[in-house]
Design an enzyme around this catalytic site. Structure first.
Site, mmCIF file in Angstrom:
data_model
loop_
_atom_site.group_PDB
_atom_site.id
_atom_site.type_symbol
_atom_site.label_atom_id
_atom_site.label_comp_id
_atom_site.label_asym_id
_atom_site.label_seq_id
_atom_site.Cartn_x
_atom_site.Cartn_y
_atom_site.Cartn_z
ATOM 1 N N ASP A 55 0.840 -1.192 0.000
ATOM 2 C CA ASP A 55 0.000 0.000 0.000
ATOM 3 C C ASP A 55 0.879 1.248 0.000
ATOM 4 O OD1 ASP A 55 -2.618 1.330 0.426
ATOM 5 O OD2 ASP A 55 -1.696 1.923 2.320
ATOM 6 N N HIS A 90 5.351 6.248 -1.209
ATOM 7 C CA HIS A 90 5.453 7.294 -0.183
ATOM 8 C C HIS A 90 6.375 6.929 0.968
ATOM 9 C CE1 HIS A 90 2.370 9.766 -1.945
ATOM 10 N NE2 HIS A 90 1.507 8.776 -1.946
ATOM 11 N N GLU A 114 1.412 -0.301 -5.047
ATOM 12 C CA GLU A 114 0.482 0.763 -5.420
ATOM 13 C C GLU A 114 1.307 2.031 -5.635
ATOM 14 O OE1 GLU A 114 -3.300 3.319 -3.655
ATOM 15 O OE2 GLU A 114 -1.679 2.696 -2.347
#
Ligand code: CA
Length: 521
Positions: free
Chosen positions: A213, A217, A254
């Site tokens: 997920d 980031h 992702e």
């Protein structure tokens, strides 16, 4: 028995070869089962409830494995299964347990066993960018600034603005919300912890991999919050680690919004990333009745990656459902499935897409209970469902489509079956064809000296003004009579000169929304 003897013999040959040539590298192609897979994404809470508490569970998925096997999928991605204070689970409380609402660890292991017996692999969502703000690590870090857990998160004495949240004695960074504090991967303790989490799920529980997920980031560099060098370096190390635990373990990242070129930058860091560009291209083309969207997405993709090594999908749990985007048009939904399942990449089908479930944001409404039949609560639960199923379930459900040869469900089944039978559809090369009409989609797939033409009329009207041409060269020559593999039709022979063709019309007229696969041999 003969097979077993043969297998032993082959193993011996392989072992001998290994001794002579040294061990194969970790990226050994024989381990890359995901290149052959068709994935199915499941939100456990909404799939099937077996204990009448209105919440889907592991045993529910186990009970529905026959359905999934009939559909033809070979791998499952489970959205977060670990304990969490939220309904969706993307803020984890404990990385070494399962959400008790979904069942026990033994229930989950039973699901893994049953799936593996059917040659269905299971990957789980791994949420490593952040924990829940209620995770004991964060509670300790927040309550006790002298705790070593303080350095597991990212703090500032002053409020640095967006994404910084007031905590005890300072502000902490949480990209998504104050409920999801970002972990500090510059701290080796954090990295060590999540390697251990990874090893635990692979070794002790038996999962086949992870969907990572918010993968892009992981580590911020100043104001840059995605795809940073530090993030890439981290994944390079992580890749070496999880491949050492199990060379067959798979990760898919992702990396939302990123173009195909980004996928190349994650090579040997993650096995695949989702190709969002292609997803948009497919949906835009089908919705707009023009090949432009998908052709330009392919041009971008092929310019960077020509081996199809990425994950494809139409929509996922963060987007309005396919059938809602397509305004309930079943012909368009069939075209979308045709594109997804006949193109390169590893396709992911979001649960319920195969029967045309609708759903538009808010998020809860794109994650509604699976529509199994026309019974109360769409056959999902005999209890009080955590959220009511979509009102369309009386008409749109598995039972209603199961035995209808023209249903969307059987369309999916047929295409998945073809994809399993024909490796050329999975890993063959792709050439875009000029079609002479923006409403006509055409590509040629190639593997060795075999070719498959995928052709579709994307519009709601018949098309006779079109002509296919191939600029790239193939090995065939002379008059070839294509064999229809999908969409029954008798195609005109194609005359191939110098490995190319121009002005070719397999059919005089293409009916509205009709799709075909023709084999050139
Ligand atoms: Ca339940």
């Amino acid at each position: 028995m003969i097979k077993r003897l043969l297998a032993s013999f082959l193993l011996l040959v392989l072992l001998t070869a290994c001794v002579l040539t040294g061990p194969e590298p970790a990226s050994d192609k024989q381990n890359e089962w995901w290149r052959e897979a068709v994935f199915y994404e499941i939100f456990v809470r909404s799939f099937y409830d077996t204990d009448d508490d209105g919440i889907g569970d592991f045993n529910g998925i186990t009970q529905k494995l026959d359905y999934l096997q009939d559909l033809g999928i070979t791998a499952i991605w489970l959205m977060p299964i670990q304990p969490s204070p939220s309904y969706h689970g993307y803020d984890v409380l404990n990385y070494y347990n399962v959400n008790p609402e979904y069942g026990t660890v033994d229930d989950f292991k039973h699901l893994l066993d049953e799936a593996h017996q059917r040659d269905i692999r299971i990957i789980i969502d791994l949420v490593i960018n952040h924990t829940s703000s209620q995770h004991p690590f964060f509670i300790e870090a927040n309550n006790n600034p002298s705790s070593h857990f303080r350095e597991w998160y990212i703090w500032s004495d002053t409020d640095l603005g967006n994404n910084w949240h007031p905590g005890n004695q300072g502000y902490y960074y949480g990209l998504f919300c104050d409920c999801m504090p970002d972990l500090n991967y510059r701290n080796p303790e954090v990295t060590a912890q999540f390697k251990e989490v990874t090893r635990y799920w692979i070794d002790e529980i038996g999962v086949d991999g992870f969907r990572l997920d918010a993968a892009k980031h992981l580590i911020e560099e100043g104001d840059v919050t995605e795809n940073t060098q530090a993030t890439h370096d981290w994944y390079r190390d992580y890749y070496t680690f999880y491949k050492s635990v199990d060379p067959g373990a798979y990760t898919v990242g992702e990396v939302f919004g990123a173009g195909a070129f980004i996928a190349t930058t994650y090579e040997n860091q993650l096995d695949q990333i989702f190709n969002f560009e292609l997803a948009n291209g497919m949906m835009n083309s089908v919705n707009g009745g023009s090949k432009t969207g998908i052709h330009s997405a392919w041009k971008f993709t092929l310019a960077e990656i020509d081996d199809g090594d990425y994950a494809t999908f139409l929509t996922n749990h963060d987007q309005d459902r396919v059938m809602s985007v397509l305004n309930g048009n079943q012909d368009k939904a069939k075209l979308a499935a045709f594109l997804l399942l006949t193109l390169p990449g590893t396709p992911f089908i979001y649960y319920g897409e195969e029967v045309g479930m609708q759903g538009q944001k808010p998020d809860e409404d794109i994650r509604l209970p699976m529509q199994w039949n026309a019974n109360e609560n769409s056959g999902f639960s005999t209890g009080n469902p955590w959220r009511a199923p979509h009102s369309q379930y009386l008409d749109i459900n598995v039972a209603a489509q199961e035995n209808d040869p023209d249903s969307l469900l059987n369309h999916y089944r047929k295409l998945i079956q073809l994809r399993k039978e024909l490796s050329i559809l999975r890993t063959g090369e792709l050439s875009l064809l000029e079609t002479g009409n923006s409403g006509v989609y055409g590509v040629l797939r190639t593997e060795g000296d075999e070719h498959i033409l995928a052709l579709a009329n994307l519009t709601d009207a018949p098309i006779s003004e079109y002509a296919l041409s191939l600029e790239e060269s193939m090995f065939l020559k002379g008059d070839i009579t294509p064999r229809a593999l999908f969409g029954s039709a008798r195609a005109t022979p194609v005359n191939i000169k110098n490995g190319k063709f121009t002005g070719y019309k397999p059919l005089d007229e293409l009916p509205p929304y009709q799709a075909y696969l023709f084999q050139f041999k």
